[in-house]
Design a protein around this motif. Structure first.
Motif, mmCIF file in Angstrom:
data_model
loop_
_atom_site.group_PDB
_atom_site.id
_atom_site.type_symbol
_atom_site.label_atom_id
_atom_site.label_comp_id
_atom_site.label_asym_id
_atom_site.label_seq_id
_atom_site.Cartn_x
_atom_site.Cartn_y
_atom_site.Cartn_z
ATOM 1 N N GLY A 97 138.547 80.686 27.382
ATOM 2 C CA GLY A 97 138.549 81.222 26.020
ATOM 3 C C GLY A 97 139.101 80.304 24.955
ATOM 4 N N TYR B 180 135.666 85.778 32.031
ATOM 5 C CA TYR B 180 136.632 85.456 30.977
ATOM 6 C C TYR B 180 138.052 85.646 31.484
ATOM 7 N N LEU C 218 137.480 86.464 22.761
ATOM 8 C CA LEU C 218 137.114 87.600 23.607
ATOM 9 C C LEU C 218 136.614 88.762 22.756
#
Length: 304
Positions: free
Chosen positions: A164, A183, A208
């Motif tokens: 991320g 993620y 995110l």
């Protein structure tokens, strides 16, 4: 087009998304997680990885180093990584194959040839291609977008494995081609995150939220590391964050810490900061899984 360095292409991968996959590990990541099991993927540049423990100090590597990067110090041949340019000449002459240079650049057409060889496995298993790292989302965006387009043009399932920490615009640009984002979330408390990961998590959480708003399919992956984030508060914080931000989570993977990559640090002449970290117990992992399930996360798995 600027080409990134790639540190590994792993075939028959079964832990980086659904089915049998080809996972391509891009080199370069701005994070410095204490427990990183791919430290050779942190630097964006080519670099040597040397098994000094098995070296017999024959000196063949020094004789064939044209950049003066290998020096004899205190009875041993040592490679100065600041002088090493990653040419790999020395690797051809190491009699015990103790030396390797991490990082290879590929034309996209050559990568696609490698990927295409496994298409039958993808079709039979529901697998596909995973782009990982390092941090693949910080790779040159023109290269990355072109590769993603080529993969999708073949009809292959595409996963992006990301921590991320990369420009938000890269995620917006790549999202249309991605079937699943894998993620990573480590911890919500920013000071703890800075201590153990080396960066603030502000950008990570922003990205995110961005891909969630774009409707991306997201698998949250949480490395559980004792004593970093296995406590009740750290887990509750992650759960509450995901709920408060209405992150559209398809699956949660809880990944118990392991130190299988620790031997790489000595080969890279770096300290392994997580030497005092511990593996969470099976009971602890089961408890964390239960907490997610109690909070409405129906697809929770221990492991990749």
């Amino acid at each position: 087009m600027e080409k990134p360095n790639i540190v590994n292409i792993q075939k028959y991968s079964i832990h980086d998304g659904d089915g049998i996959r080809t996972t391509i590990f891009f080199k370069g990541c701005a994070l410095r997680c204490w427990w990183c099991h791919n430290p050779e993927s942190q630097s964006y540049e080519k670099e040597p990885m040397i098994n000094y423990e098995k070296c017999v100090d024959c000196g063949a590597c020094q004789k064939h180093c044209s950049h003066g990067a290998i020096k004899f110090e205190n009875g041993h041949f040592i490679t100065d990584t600041k002088l090493c340019v990653g040419c790999a000449d020395c690797t051809d002459f190491c009699i015990l194959n103790n030396r390797e240079v991490c990082g290879t650049q590929y034309e996209i057409k050559d990568l696609m040839k490698i990927i295409d060889k496994d298409k039958d496995f993808y079709e039979q298993s529901g697998g596909g291609v995973t782009l990982s790292g390092g941090e693949v989302m910080s790779a040159p965006i023109e290269y990355l977008e072109t590769l993603c387009k080529r993969i999708k043009a073949k009809g292959y399932d595409l996963c992006i494995d990301t921590c991320g920490f990369a420009p938000t615009e890269n995620y917006v640009r790549i999202a249309p081609y991605v079937d699943t984002f894998l993620y990573d979330i480590k911890v919500i408390d920013d000071e703890i995150h800075k201590k153990y990961v080396g960066q603030s998590n502000e950008l990570i959480l922003k990205n995110l939220e961005t891909i969630s708003e774009l409707g991306a399919n997201i698998n949250i992956r949480i490395p559980i590391v004792v004593p970093v984030n296995d406590d009740d508060k750290s887990i509750a914080d992650i759960i509450q964050y995901l709920k408060d931000k209405n992150i559209q989570v398809s699956r949660v993977n809880l990944l118990p810490y392991h130190n299988t990559g620790s031997s790489k640090y000595e080969k890279l002449r770096r300290p392994y900061l997580a030497k005092d970290c511990q593996v969470p117990s099976k009971d602890k992992m089961a408890k964390i899984k239960s907490e997610f399930e109690k909070n409405g996360f129906s697809n929770v798995k221990i492991g990749g």
